[in-house]
Design a protein around this motif. Structure first.
Motif, PDB file in Angstrom:
ATOM      1  N   HIS A 216      28.441 -35.394  57.809  1.00 18.64           N
ATOM      2  CA  HIS A 216      28.413 -35.258  56.350  1.00 18.64           C
ATOM      3  C   HIS A 216      29.665 -35.899  55.735  1.00 18.64           C
ATOM      4  CE1 HIS A 216      25.050 -32.487  56.754  1.00 18.64           C
ATOM      5  NE2 HIS A 216      25.722 -31.911  57.726  1.00 18.64           N
ATOM      6  N   PRO A 217      29.766 -37.231  55.764  1.00 17.44           N
ATOM      7  CA  PRO A 217      30.981 -37.886  55.259  1.00 17.44           C
ATOM      8  C   PRO A 217      31.197 -37.679  53.762  1.00 17.44           C
ATOM      9  CG  PRO A 217      29.293 -39.513  55.762  1.00 17.44           C
ATOM     10  CD  PRO A 217      28.794 -38.193  56.266  1.00 17.44           C
ATOM     11  N   ASP A 218      30.163 -37.281  53.037  1.00 18.39           N
ATOM     12  CA  ASP A 218      30.303 -37.057  51.597  1.00 18.39           C
ATOM     13  C   ASP A 218      30.625 -35.598  51.263  1.00 18.39           C
ATOM     14  OD1 ASP A 218      27.821 -36.312  52.529  1.00 18.39           O
ATOM     15  OD2 ASP A 218      26.746 -36.919  50.733  1.00 18.39           O
ATOM     16  N   LEU A 219      30.933 -34.802  52.269  1.00 15.44           N
ATOM     17  CA  LEU A 219      31.321 -33.410  52.069  1.00 15.44           C
ATOM     18  C   LEU A 219      32.763 -33.369  51.556  1.00 15.44           C
ATOM     19  CD1 LEU A 219      30.079 -30.562  52.611  1.00 15.44           C
ATOM     20  CD2 LEU A 219      31.360 -30.575  54.750  1.00 15.44           C
ATOM     21  N   ALA A 220      32.967 -32.710  50.426  1.00 19.69           N
ATOM     22  CA  ALA A 220      34.315 -32.576  49.857  1.00 19.69           C
ATOM     23  C   ALA A 220      34.849 -31.191  50.189  1.00 19.69           C
ATOM     24  CB  ALA A 220      34.268 -32.763  48.344  1.00 19.69           C
TER      25      ALA A 220
ATOM     26  N   GLN B  18      32.052 -28.613  49.376  1.00 21.34           N
ATOM     27  CA  GLN B  18      31.039 -28.933  48.373  1.00 21.34           C
ATOM     28  C   GLN B  18      30.302 -30.204  48.780  1.00 21.34           C
ATOM     29  OE1 GLN B  18      33.272 -29.018  44.665  1.00 21.34           O
ATOM     30  NE2 GLN B  18      32.552 -26.936  44.250  1.00 21.34           N
ATOM     31  N   HIS B  19      29.014 -30.183  48.509  1.00 18.14           N
ATOM     32  CA  HIS B  19      28.163 -31.337  48.777  1.00 18.14           C
ATOM     33  C   HIS B  19      27.393 -31.630  47.503  1.00 18.14           C
ATOM     34  CE1 HIS B  19      24.645 -33.483  50.473  1.00 18.14           C
ATOM     35  NE2 HIS B  19      25.594 -34.038  51.209  1.00 18.14           N
ATOM     36  N   GLY B  20      27.567 -32.814  46.970  1.00 18.57           N
ATOM     37  CA  GLY B  20      26.897 -33.170  45.720  1.00 18.57           C
ATOM     38  C   GLY B  20      27.297 -32.281  44.563  1.00 18.57           C
ATOM     39  N   GLY B  21      28.529 -31.784  44.589  1.00 17.48           N
ATOM     40  CA  GLY B  21      29.035 -30.928  43.515  1.00 17.48           C
ATOM     41  C   GLY B  21      28.691 -29.459  43.659  1.00 17.48           C
ATOM     42  N   ALA B  22      27.864 -29.104  44.648  1.00 16.26           N
ATOM     43  CA  ALA B  22      27.482 -27.708  44.869  1.00 16.26           C
ATOM     44  C   ALA B  22      28.278 -27.123  46.028  1.00 16.26           C
ATOM     45  CB  ALA B  22      25.994 -27.614  45.173  1.00 16.26           C
ATOM     46  N   THR B  23      28.766 -25.909  45.854  1.00 17.58           N
ATOM     47  CA  THR B  23      29.478 -25.237  46.936  1.00 17.58           C
ATOM     48  C   THR B  23      28.474 -24.852  48.009  1.00 17.58           C
ATOM     49  OG1 THR B  23      31.180 -24.426  45.438  1.00 17.58           O
ATOM     50  CG2 THR B  23      30.940 -23.270  47.533  1.00 17.58           C
ATOM     51  N   VAL B  24      28.732 -25.305  49.247  1.00 17.95           N
ATOM     52  CA  VAL B  24      27.815 -25.040  50.349  1.00 17.95           C
ATOM     53  C   VAL B  24      28.406 -24.113  51.406  1.00 17.95           C
ATOM     54  CG1 VAL B  24      26.447 -27.143  50.026  1.00 17.95           C
ATOM     55  CG2 VAL B  24      28.471 -27.202  51.500  1.00 17.95           C
ATOM     56  N   THR B  25      29.725 -24.034  51.473  1.00 20.48           N
ATOM     57  CA  THR B  25      30.389 -23.163  52.442  1.00 20.48           C
ATOM     58  C   THR B  25      31.758 -22.783  51.914  1.00 20.48           C
ATOM     59  OG1 THR B  25      29.323 -24.383  54.253  1.00 20.48           O
ATOM     60  CG2 THR B  25      31.111 -22.912  54.873  1.00 20.48           C
TER      61      THR B  25
ATOM     62  N   ASN C 249      25.594 -18.302  52.804  1.00 18.62           N
ATOM     63  CA  ASN C 249      24.499 -17.701  52.063  1.00 18.62           C
ATOM     64  C   ASN C 249      24.640 -18.054  50.580  1.00 18.62           C
ATOM     65  OD1 ASN C 249      22.981 -15.875  50.464  1.00 18.62           O
ATOM     66  ND2 ASN C 249      22.955 -14.383  52.123  1.00 18.62           N
ATOM     67  N   PRO C 250      23.660 -18.747  49.996  1.00 13.70           N
ATOM     68  CA  PRO C 250      23.779 -19.145  48.587  1.00 13.70           C
ATOM     69  C   PRO C 250      24.046 -17.980  47.634  1.00 13.70           C
ATOM     70  CG  PRO C 250      21.929 -20.268  49.613  1.00 13.70           C
ATOM     71  CD  PRO C 250      22.416 -19.242  50.609  1.00 13.70           C
ATOM     72  N   ASP C 251      23.499 -16.804  47.920  1.00 14.81           N
ATOM     73  CA  ASP C 251      23.759 -15.646  47.063  1.00 14.81           C
ATOM     74  C   ASP C 251      25.233 -15.239  47.107  1.00 14.81           C
ATOM     75  OD1 ASP C 251      21.111 -15.456  46.229  1.00 14.81           O
ATOM     76  OD2 ASP C 251      20.572 -14.150  47.922  1.00 14.81           O
ATOM     77  N   LYS C 252      25.848 -15.340  48.267  1.00 15.12           N
ATOM     78  CA  LYS C 252      27.265 -14.999  48.395  1.00 15.12           C
ATOM     79  C   LYS C 252      28.180 -16.073  47.826  1.00 15.12           C
ATOM     80  CE  LYS C 252      26.639 -11.999  52.361  1.00 15.12           C
ATOM     81  NZ  LYS C 252      27.004 -11.722  53.743  1.00 15.12           N
ATOM     82  N   LEU C 253      27.647 -17.286  47.654  1.00 18.85           N
ATOM     83  CA  LEU C 253      28.463 -18.397  47.152  1.00 18.85           C
ATOM     84  C   LEU C 253      28.432 -18.518  45.633  1.00 18.85           C
ATOM     85  CD1 LEU C 253      27.579 -21.108  49.805  1.00 18.85           C
ATOM     86  CD2 LEU C 253      29.637 -19.684  49.669  1.00 18.85           C
ATOM     87  N   ARG C 254      27.642 -17.727  44.949  1.00 18.21           N
ATOM     88  CA  ARG C 254      27.543 -17.832  43.488  1.00 18.21           C
ATOM     89  C   ARG C 254      28.906 -17.787  42.768  1.00 18.21           C
ATOM     90  NH1 ARG C 254      21.807 -17.210  42.393  1.00 18.21           N
ATOM     91  NH2 ARG C 254      21.014 -15.848  43.981  1.00 18.21           N
ATOM     92  N   PRO C 255      29.815 -16.878  43.160  1.00 14.08           N
ATOM     93  CA  PRO C 255      31.112 -16.865  42.462  1.00 14.08           C
ATOM     94  C   PRO C 255      31.915 -18.166  42.623  1.00 14.08           C
ATOM     95  CG  PRO C 255      30.807 -14.842  43.712  1.00 14.08           C
ATOM     96  CD  PRO C 255      29.691 -15.784  44.107  1.00 14.08           C
ATOM     97  N   TRP C 256      31.574 -18.966  43.635  1.00 15.35           N
ATOM     98  CA  TRP C 256      32.281 -20.205  43.904  1.00 15.35           C
ATOM     99  C   TRP C 256      31.612 -21.407  43.256  1.00 15.35           C
ATOM    100  CZ3 TRP C 256      36.837 -19.923  46.395  1.00 15.35           C
ATOM    101  CH2 TRP C 256      37.118 -18.727  47.066  1.00 15.35           C
ATOM    102  N   ALA C 257      30.499 -21.211  42.623  1.00  9.54           N
ATOM    103  CA  ALA C 257      29.693 -22.330  42.091  1.00  9.54           C
ATOM    104  C   ALA C 257      30.469 -23.217  41.144  1.00  9.54           C
ATOM    105  CB  ALA C 257      28.433 -21.805  41.415  1.00  9.54           C
ATOM    106  N   SER C 258      31.401 -22.650  40.381  1.00 11.35           N
ATOM    107  CA  SER C 258      32.151 -23.470  39.415  1.00 11.35           C
ATOM    108  C   SER C 258      33.422 -24.039  40.019  1.00 11.35           C
ATOM    109  CB  SER C 258      32.487 -22.653  38.175  1.00 11.35           C
ATOM    110  OG  SER C 258      33.304 -21.551  38.527  1.00 11.35           O
ATOM    111  N   GLY C 259      33.630 -23.849  41.318  1.00 13.64           N
ATOM    112  CA  GLY C 259      34.739 -24.474  42.000  1.00 13.64           C
ATOM    113  C   GLY C 259      35.910 -23.603  42.175  1.00 13.64           C
TER     114      GLY C 259
END
Length: 81
Positions: free
Chosen positions: A26-30, A45-52, A71-81
């Motif tokens: 995943h070379p585009d993983l930030a 983040q991948h494509g601007g979305a927090t993935v881990t 888990n996407p539900d657990k990552l919601r607080p991180w969605a804005s970076g």
């Protein structure tokens, strides 16, 4: 659906190999460093979305355990970076 390792990955060499493989796949993983309650975190983040979000246990100046939340539900607080 997200995937994750079901068993812990132990040892510095195995963990390093896993992270290198992840970066190659995943070379585009930030990845950005963040601190929460004084504790270090890495946010992937991948494509601007927090993935881990990676959290760390540290003892005597060394990382002793890495926790990865995917888990996407657990990552919601991180969605804005």
């Amino acid at each position: 659906m997200v995937t994750a390792h079901l068993e812990p990955v132990d040892g510095a060499t195995r963990i390093a190999r896993l992270l290198v493989d992840l970066a190659e796949q995943h070379p585009d993983l930030a990845i950005a460093e963040r601190a929460v309650n004084g504790q270090p975190r890495l946010v992937a983040q991948h494509g601007g979305a927090t993935v881990t979000v990676f959290a760390f246990d540290i003892a005597a100046g060394r990382i002793t355990r890495i926790w990865a939340a995917r888990n996407p539900d657990k990552l919601r607080p991180w969605a804005s970076g």
